[in-house]
Write a protein that holds these residues in place. Structure first.
Motif, PDB file in Angstrom:
ATOM      1  N   ARG A  54       0.823  -1.116   0.070  1.00  9.45           N
ATOM      2  CA  ARG A  54       0.073  -0.087  -0.161  1.00  9.45           C
ATOM      3  C   ARG A  54       0.908   1.248  -0.058  1.00  9.45           C
ATOM      4  N   HIS A  55       0.425   2.326  -0.616  1.00 12.07           N
ATOM      5  CA  HIS A  55       1.047   3.524  -0.623  1.00 12.07           C
ATOM      6  C   HIS A  55      -0.122   4.643  -0.472  1.00 12.07           C
ATOM      7  N   TRP A  56       0.237   5.496   0.639  1.00 15.75           N
ATOM      8  CA  TRP A  56      -0.802   6.593   0.990  1.00 15.75           C
ATOM      9  C   TRP A  56      -0.305   7.626   0.991  1.00 15.75           C
ATOM     10  N   GLN A  57      -0.756   8.885   0.572  1.00 17.65           N
ATOM     11  CA  GLN A  57      -0.403  10.399   0.979  1.00 17.65           C
ATOM     12  C   GLN A  57      -1.541  10.989   1.589  1.00 17.65           C
ATOM     13  N   ILE A  58      -1.171  11.304   2.884  1.00 17.31           N
ATOM     14  CA  ILE A  58      -1.999  12.187   3.724  1.00 17.31           C
ATOM     15  C   ILE A  58      -1.719  13.510   3.875  1.00 17.31           C
ATOM     16  N   VAL A  59      -2.529  14.494   3.530  1.00 19.09           N
ATOM     17  CA  VAL A  59      -2.219  15.974   3.318  1.00 19.09           C
ATOM     18  C   VAL A  59      -3.271  16.565   4.359  1.00 19.09           C
ATOM     19  N   ASP A  60      -2.633  17.343   5.400  1.00 22.21           N
ATOM     20  CA  ASP A  60      -3.639  18.076   6.379  1.00 22.21           C
ATOM     21  C   ASP A  60      -3.844  19.218   5.487  1.00 22.21           C
ATOM     22  N   ALA A  61      -4.888  20.232   6.318  1.00 24.23           N
ATOM     23  CA  ALA A  61      -5.352  21.576   5.977  1.00 24.23           C
ATOM     24  C   ALA A  61      -4.009  22.327   5.799  1.00 24.23           C
ATOM     25  N   ILE A  62      -3.023  22.341   6.339  1.00 23.34           N
ATOM     26  CA  ILE A  62      -1.976  23.332   6.159  1.00 23.34           C
ATOM     27  C   ILE A  62      -1.031  22.769   5.184  1.00 23.34           C
ATOM     28  N   GLY A  63      -1.157  21.707   4.619  1.00 16.84           N
ATOM     29  CA  GLY A  63      -0.382  21.269   3.431  1.00 16.84           C
ATOM     30  C   GLY A  63       0.716  20.281   4.107  1.00 16.84           C
ATOM     31  N   GLN A  64       1.053  20.017   5.167  1.00 18.13           N
ATOM     32  CA  GLN A  64       1.672  18.917   5.600  1.00 18.13           C
ATOM     33  C   GLN A  64       1.519  17.495   5.193  1.00 18.13           C
ATOM     34  N   THR A  65       2.545  16.788   4.497  1.00 16.97           N
ATOM     35  CA  THR A  65       2.378  15.549   4.013  1.00 16.97           C
ATOM     36  C   THR A  65       2.778  14.545   4.533  1.00 16.97           C
ATOM     37  N   GLN A  66       2.129  13.384   4.818  1.00 14.83           N
ATOM     38  CA  GLN A  66       2.699  12.343   5.328  1.00 14.83           C
ATOM     39  C   GLN A  66       2.422  11.125   4.433  1.00 14.83           C
ATOM     40  N   THR A  67       3.655  10.256   4.230  1.00 10.11           N
ATOM     41  CA  THR A  67       3.430   9.268   3.176  1.00 10.11           C
ATOM     42  C   THR A  67       3.583   8.141   4.293  1.00 10.11           C
ATOM     43  N   VAL A  68       2.636   7.148   3.653  1.00  5.47           N
ATOM     44  CA  VAL A  68       2.754   5.910   4.616  1.00  5.47           C
ATOM     45  C   VAL A  68       2.901   4.581   3.485  1.00  5.47           C
ATOM     46  N   ASP A  69       3.753   3.818   3.509  1.00  5.97           N
ATOM     47  CA  ASP A  69       3.892   2.504   2.563  1.00  5.97           C
ATOM     48  C   ASP A  69       4.301   1.475   3.618  1.00  5.97           C
ATOM     49  N   GLY A  70       3.668   0.504   3.336  1.00  3.15           N
ATOM     50  CA  GLY A  70       3.978  -0.754   3.770  1.00  3.15           C
ATOM     51  C   GLY A  70       3.424  -1.988   3.055  1.00  3.15           C
ATOM     52  N   GLU A  71       3.693  -3.174   3.555  1.00  2.00           N
ATOM     53  CA  GLU A  71       3.020  -4.358   2.917  1.00  2.00           C
ATOM     54  C   GLU A  71       1.833  -4.570   3.257  1.00  2.00           C
ATOM     55  N   GLY A  72       0.712  -4.882   2.419  1.00  7.51           N
ATOM     56  CA  GLY A  72      -0.434  -5.356   2.634  1.00  7.51           C
ATOM     57  C   GLY A  72      -1.285  -4.258   3.286  1.00  7.51           C
ATOM     58  N   VAL A  73      -2.483  -4.690   3.791  1.00  6.67           N
ATOM     59  CA  VAL A  73      -3.360  -3.910   4.627  1.00  6.67           C
ATOM     60  C   VAL A  73      -4.073  -4.548   5.846  1.00  6.67           C
ATOM     61  N   VAL A  74      -4.102  -3.800   6.924  1.00  4.14           N
ATOM     62  CA  VAL A  74      -4.430  -4.218   8.346  1.00  4.14           C
ATOM     63  C   VAL A  74      -3.869  -5.632   8.686  1.00  4.14           C
ATOM     64  N   GLY A  75      -2.583  -5.815   8.450  1.00  7.83           N
ATOM     65  CA  GLY A  75      -1.780  -7.092   8.492  1.00  7.83           C
ATOM     66  C   GLY A  75      -2.019  -8.342   7.654  1.00  7.83           C
ATOM     67  N   GLN A  76      -2.612  -7.903   6.303  1.00  8.28           N
ATOM     68  CA  GLN A  76      -3.017  -8.985   5.526  1.00  8.28           C
ATOM     69  C   GLN A  76      -2.423  -8.701   4.139  1.00  8.28           C
ATOM     70  N   GLN A  77      -2.278  -9.748   3.228  1.00  8.42           N
ATOM     71  CA  GLN A  77      -2.361  -9.556   1.853  1.00  8.42           C
ATOM     72  C   GLN A  77      -3.203 -10.470   1.365  1.00  8.42           C
ATOM     73  N   PRO A  78      -4.429  -9.821   1.104  1.00  7.14           N
ATOM     74  CA  PRO A  78      -5.534 -10.648   0.669  1.00  7.14           C
ATOM     75  C   PRO A  78      -5.375 -10.914  -0.890  1.00  7.14           C
ATOM     76  N   THR A  79      -5.885 -12.115  -1.253  1.00 12.64           N
ATOM     77  CA  THR A  79      -5.768 -12.698  -2.712  1.00 12.64           C
ATOM     78  C   THR A  79      -7.395 -12.512  -3.099  1.00 12.64           C
ATOM     79  N   LEU A  80      -7.570 -11.793  -4.254  1.00 10.19           N
ATOM     80  CA  LEU A  80      -8.986 -11.733  -4.816  1.00 10.19           C
ATOM     81  C   LEU A  80      -9.201 -12.295  -5.988  1.00 10.19           C
ATOM     82  N   ARG A  81      -9.944 -13.271  -5.961  1.00  8.69           N
ATOM     83  CA  ARG A  81     -10.379 -14.156  -7.322  1.00  8.69           C
ATOM     84  C   ARG A  81     -11.333 -13.358  -8.130  1.00  8.69           C
ATOM     85  N   PRO A  82     -11.608 -13.515  -9.315  1.00  4.78           N
ATOM     86  CA  PRO A  82     -12.611 -12.858 -10.158  1.00  4.78           C
ATOM     87  C   PRO A  82     -13.686 -12.866  -9.433  1.00  4.78           C
TER      88      PRO A  82
END
Length: 134
Positions: A54-82
């Motif tokens: 996952r890659h996130w960009q979080i920008v607050d009201a005064i323009g400060q940016t936080q980048t969050v990168d990491g494996e999967g989401v909520v501790g999981q790497q889910p597999t999605l079949r069709p």
């Protein structure tokens, strides 16, 4: 049926987002403003995908940016079949009463091909945001 006000589609992978202001978690007098966001990832393609990063960009009201990168989401790497749908909820604190978030997920299929699926940019608006449109 749950509605998601934000949606983006990348090659048959649909990412939907619904943010929620968490008044009980927030402390405006201490500049702490907290949101939950529910994510739904739906695979409408004919491939099986695994969400690996996952890659996130979080920008607050005064323009400060936080980048969050990491494996999967909520501790999981889910597999999605069709046809599969994966849902999860997470949260984001800010030091301002509003902001925006957006990003992408990296997915890999059985053949090792990569896909970067767009997460729609969404707003985080609290009732404490006193800015007015001009």
């Amino acid at each position: 049926m749950t509605t998601f006000p934000y949606e983006a589609t990348t090659e048959g992978v649909i990412v939907r987002v619904r943010p929620t202001w968490l008044a009980e978690e927030s402390k405006p007098k201490e500049n702490r403003f907290v949101w939950a966001y529910q994510i739904e990832v739906e695979n409408t393609s004919d491939k099986t995908w695994q969400l690996v990063y996952r890659h996130w960009q979080i920008v607050d009201a005064i323009g400060q940016t936080q980048t969050v990168d990491g494996e999967g989401v909520v501790g999981q790497q889910p597999t999605l079949r069709p046809g599969d749908v994966f849902r999860y909820t997470s949260g984001a604190p800010l030091s301002t009463p509003s902001g925006i978030m957006g990003g992408s997920y990296d997915l890999v299929d059985d053949a090792g091909d990569m896909l970067t699926a767009q997460i729609p940019t969404f707003s985080l608006d609290s009732p404490h945001d006193t800015r007015r449109p001009s």
